[in-house]
Design a protein around this motif. Structure first.
Motif, mmCIF file in Angstrom:
data_model
loop_
_atom_site.group_PDB
_atom_site.id
_atom_site.type_symbol
_atom_site.label_atom_id
_atom_site.label_comp_id
_atom_site.label_asym_id
_atom_site.label_seq_id
_atom_site.Cartn_x
_atom_site.Cartn_y
_atom_site.Cartn_z
ATOM 1 N N LEU A 23 0.827 -1.199 0.000
ATOM 2 C CA LEU A 23 0.000 0.000 0.000
ATOM 3 C C LEU A 23 0.869 1.260 0.000
ATOM 4 C CD1 LEU A 23 -2.741 -1.130 2.549
ATOM 5 C CD2 LEU A 23 -3.061 -0.727 0.093
ATOM 6 N N ALA A 24 1.968 1.232 0.750
ATOM 7 C CA ALA A 24 2.894 2.370 0.757
ATOM 8 C C ALA A 24 3.585 2.503 -0.595
ATOM 9 C CB ALA A 24 3.915 2.200 1.874
ATOM 10 N N LEU A 25 3.931 1.377 -1.187
ATOM 11 C CA LEU A 25 4.553 1.383 -2.512
ATOM 12 C C LEU A 25 3.617 2.017 -3.536
ATOM 13 C CD1 LEU A 25 6.920 0.494 -4.316
ATOM 14 C CD2 LEU A 25 5.825 -1.750 -4.504
ATOM 15 N N ASP A 26 2.329 1.724 -3.428
ATOM 16 C CA ASP A 26 1.335 2.339 -4.319
ATOM 17 C C ASP A 26 1.344 3.855 -4.177
ATOM 18 O OD1 ASP A 26 0.591 -0.226 -5.090
ATOM 19 O OD2 ASP A 26 -1.151 -0.302 -3.759
ATOM 20 N N GLN A 27 1.495 4.335 -2.951
ATOM 21 C CA GLN A 27 1.518 5.781 -2.719
ATOM 22 C C GLN A 27 2.778 6.421 -3.293
ATOM 23 O OE1 GLN A 27 -1.036 7.579 -1.514
ATOM 24 N NE2 GLN A 27 -2.163 5.636 -1.459
ATOM 25 N N LEU A 28 3.892 5.712 -3.210
ATOM 26 C CA LEU A 28 5.132 6.216 -3.801
ATOM 27 C C LEU A 28 4.962 6.388 -5.309
ATOM 28 C CD1 LEU A 28 8.154 6.930 -3.801
ATOM 29 C CD2 LEU A 28 8.641 4.465 -3.825
ATOM 30 N N ILE A 29 4.325 5.436 -5.938
ATOM 31 C CA ILE A 29 4.084 5.509 -7.386
ATOM 32 C C ILE A 29 3.131 6.662 -7.703
ATOM 33 C CG2 ILE A 29 3.109 4.270 -9.360
ATOM 34 C CD1 ILE A 29 4.070 1.667 -7.879
ATOM 35 N N LYS A 30 2.095 6.826 -6.890
ATOM 36 C CA LYS A 30 1.159 7.932 -7.096
ATOM 37 C C LYS A 30 1.857 9.292 -6.968
ATOM 38 C CE LYS A 30 -3.106 5.616 -5.570
ATOM 39 N NZ LYS A 30 -4.173 5.609 -4.541
ATOM 40 N N SER A 31 2.900 9.345 -6.153
ATOM 41 C CA SER A 31 3.602 10.615 -5.947
ATOM 42 C C SER A 31 4.552 10.945 -7.086
ATOM 43 C CB SER A 31 4.371 10.583 -4.622
ATOM 44 O OG SER A 31 5.458 9.675 -4.688
ATOM 45 N N GLY A 32 4.700 10.020 -8.046
ATOM 46 C CA GLY A 32 5.486 10.333 -9.229
ATOM 47 C C GLY A 32 6.631 9.396 -9.538
ATOM 48 N N ALA A 33 6.912 8.419 -8.663
ATOM 49 C CA ALA A 33 8.008 7.497 -8.916
ATOM 50 C C ALA A 33 7.633 6.493 -10.006
ATOM 51 C CB ALA A 33 8.386 6.747 -7.640
ATOM 52 N N ASN A 34 8.601 6.103 -10.787
ATOM 53 C CA ASN A 34 8.427 5.097 -11.834
ATOM 54 C C ASN A 34 8.223 3.736 -11.181
ATOM 55 O OD1 ASN A 34 8.782 3.165 -13.864
ATOM 56 N ND2 ASN A 34 10.402 4.281 -14.889
ATOM 57 N N ALA A 35 7.108 3.083 -11.465
ATOM 58 C CA ALA A 35 6.753 1.818 -10.821
ATOM 59 C C ALA A 35 7.790 0.730 -11.061
ATOM 60 C CB ALA A 35 5.380 1.348 -11.304
ATOM 61 N N ASP A 36 8.568 0.856 -12.127
ATOM 62 C CA ASP A 36 9.577 -0.144 -12.460
ATOM 63 C C ASP A 36 10.991 0.322 -12.146
ATOM 64 O OD1 ASP A 36 7.694 -2.027 -13.511
ATOM 65 O OD2 ASP A 36 7.536 -0.781 -15.318
ATOM 66 N N ASN A 37 11.104 1.320 -11.261
ATOM 67 C CA ASN A 37 12.428 1.889 -10.968
ATOM 68 C C ASN A 37 12.499 2.294 -9.492
ATOM 69 O OD1 ASN A 37 15.029 2.652 -11.832
ATOM 70 N ND2 ASN A 37 14.389 4.766 -12.217
ATOM 71 N N ILE A 38 12.226 1.311 -8.617
ATOM 72 C CA ILE A 38 12.086 1.591 -7.186
ATOM 73 C C ILE A 38 12.936 0.621 -6.357
ATOM 74 C CG2 ILE A 38 10.470 1.531 -5.229
ATOM 75 C CD1 ILE A 38 8.305 2.510 -7.146
ATOM 76 N N VAL A 39 13.535 1.162 -5.303
ATOM 77 C CA VAL A 39 14.236 0.373 -4.290
ATOM 78 C C VAL A 39 13.565 0.635 -2.946
ATOM 79 C CG1 VAL A 39 16.364 0.317 -2.911
ATOM 80 C CG2 VAL A 39 16.491 0.149 -5.390
ATOM 81 N N ALA A 40 13.449 -0.397 -2.117
ATOM 82 C CA ALA A 40 12.931 -0.248 -0.760
ATOM 83 C C ALA A 40 14.082 -0.360 0.227
ATOM 84 C CB ALA A 40 11.877 -1.309 -0.461
ATOM 85 N N ILE A 41 14.120 0.558 1.193
ATOM 86 C CA ILE A 41 15.127 0.500 2.244
ATOM 87 C C ILE A 41 14.417 0.491 3.596
ATOM 88 C CG2 ILE A 41 16.742 1.742 0.769
ATOM 89 C CD1 ILE A 41 16.422 4.191 2.547
ATOM 90 N N GLY A 42 15.058 -0.130 4.593
ATOM 91 C CA GLY A 42 14.419 -0.211 5.894
ATOM 92 C C GLY A 42 15.422 -0.262 7.024
ATOM 93 N N TYR A 43 14.994 0.230 8.187
ATOM 94 C CA TYR A 43 15.854 0.341 9.358
ATOM 95 C C TYR A 43 15.248 -0.454 10.514
ATOM 96 C CZ TYR A 43 18.010 3.964 6.591
ATOM 97 O OH TYR A 43 18.650 4.626 5.562
ATOM 98 N N CYS A 44 16.055 -1.311 11.134
ATOM 99 C CA CYS A 44 15.603 -2.152 12.250
ATOM 100 C C CYS A 44 14.378 -2.976 11.828
ATOM 101 C CB CYS A 44 15.324 -1.290 13.472
ATOM 102 S SG CYS A 44 16.741 -0.335 14.046
ATOM 103 N N PHE A 45 13.232 -2.723 12.442
ATOM 104 C CA PHE A 45 11.990 -3.398 12.051
ATOM 105 C C PHE A 45 11.702 -3.194 10.572
ATOM 106 C CE2 PHE A 45 7.240 -2.627 11.808
ATOM 107 C CZ PHE A 45 6.902 -3.967 11.679
ATOM 108 N N GLY A 46 12.010 -2.017 10.064
ATOM 109 C CA GLY A 46 11.838 -1.758 8.642
ATOM 110 C C GLY A 46 12.783 -2.575 7.792
ATOM 111 N N GLY A 47 13.978 -2.888 8.340
ATOM 112 C CA GLY A 47 14.902 -3.757 7.636
ATOM 113 C C GLY A 47 14.349 -5.162 7.487
ATOM 114 N N THR A 48 13.618 -5.610 8.494
ATOM 115 C CA THR A 48 12.902 -6.881 8.393
ATOM 116 C C THR A 48 11.852 -6.787 7.293
ATOM 117 O OG1 THR A 48 13.205 -7.271 10.768
ATOM 118 C CG2 THR A 48 11.482 -8.548 9.666
ATOM 119 N N GLY A 49 11.189 -5.647 7.226
ATOM 120 C CA GLY A 49 10.113 -5.457 6.254
ATOM 121 C C GLY A 49 10.563 -5.517 4.815
#
Length: 257
Positions: free
Chosen positions: A116-142
């Protein structure tokens, strides 16, 4: 005394200026309201690279906001995910542990919130096929769950994140490239968990790398974590700098700009 006061005031005003660039985004998972933050790249690009940022176990914090700001200056549109939602934000470590524990156990719910967050990133203008996810601690697990869940990502980067999953879960191919930035002395990730993760990456035929930072424990990228390694959570300025540089190398390799 007056000089110190003016310095602190200036620092707070500077932080407010930085964070003012982040735009609140309200979205939802069924009837659960979620509150993310979005920031546009300061550079124009026909490729519109995007970064989805998953914060640590207490949710969106100053550290994640500052990282998002820095990445926007480097040419990336960034969205900071809200995993917990309104009414569920942890007030202390105990509540954070319970909330994070729920999503670690119910990984499909975690994967859904990330999508759902990824969908919002795309809506904000990011290219759906040009995305990296990064995470810290619990987010790193995610971000590892995002990779395991076959989300459309070019790569994933974990900073001092949990690496494990239940042994009963099947190992499936992992297509996003994987970077793990790990504190060499992190007491929260046991040696057997590291070995199991590395075997999973081999079995999943993943393109992965794992970098260890000496004299570093959990939360080594967070300036608010203190500096006492004996507590198991501490900031390490050298490791934080090096890991951000490794992130930039990874992004330059994986994403089109």
């Amino acid at each position: 005394m007056k000089t110190i006061y003016l310095f602190i005031l200036g620092l707070l005003l500077s932080m407010n200026t930085i964070f003012a660039q982040l735009k609140p985004v309200k979205y939802a998972d069924a009837d659960q309201v979620l509150n993310g933050l979005s920031i546009k790249s300061v550079k124009k690009s026909s490729q519109n690279p995007g970064i989805l940022l998953l914060p640590a176990w207490k949710g969106i914090d100053n550290a994640s906001k500052e990282i998002a700001e820095n990445l926007s200056k480097l040419g990336y549109t960034v969205f900071i995910a809200d995993i917990y939602g309104e009414g569920n934000y942890p007030k202390d470590n105990s509540e954070a542990g319970k909330q994070a524990g729920f999503y670690k156990k119910n990984y499909e719910a975690y994967q859904k919130r990330i999508q759902l967050a990824l969908d919002q990133l795309i809506k904000s203008g990011a290219n759906a096929d040009n995305i990296v996810a990064i995470g810290y601690c619990f987010g790193g697990t995610g971000i590892l769950e995002a990779a395991r869940g076959h989300l459309n990502l070019k790569g994933v980067v974990s900073f001092h994140g949990g690496l494990g999953k239940e042994a009963s879960r099947p190992v499936e191919p992992i297509t996003p490239r994987v970077l793990i930035c790990h504190g060499a002395d992190d007491p929260n990730v046991k040696p057997e968990e590291i070995l199991a993760f590395q075997q999973e990456m081999r079995d999943a035929k993943a393109d992965w790398q794992m970098i260890y930072y000496s004299n570093s424990v959990h939360s080594f990228t967070n300036p608010e974590a203190g500096n006492d390694n004996s507590k198991g959570n501490a900031y390490n300025a050298v490791a934080a700098k090096r890991s951000f540089e490794h992130l930039q190398l990874f992004l330059n390799e994986v994403l089109k700009k």
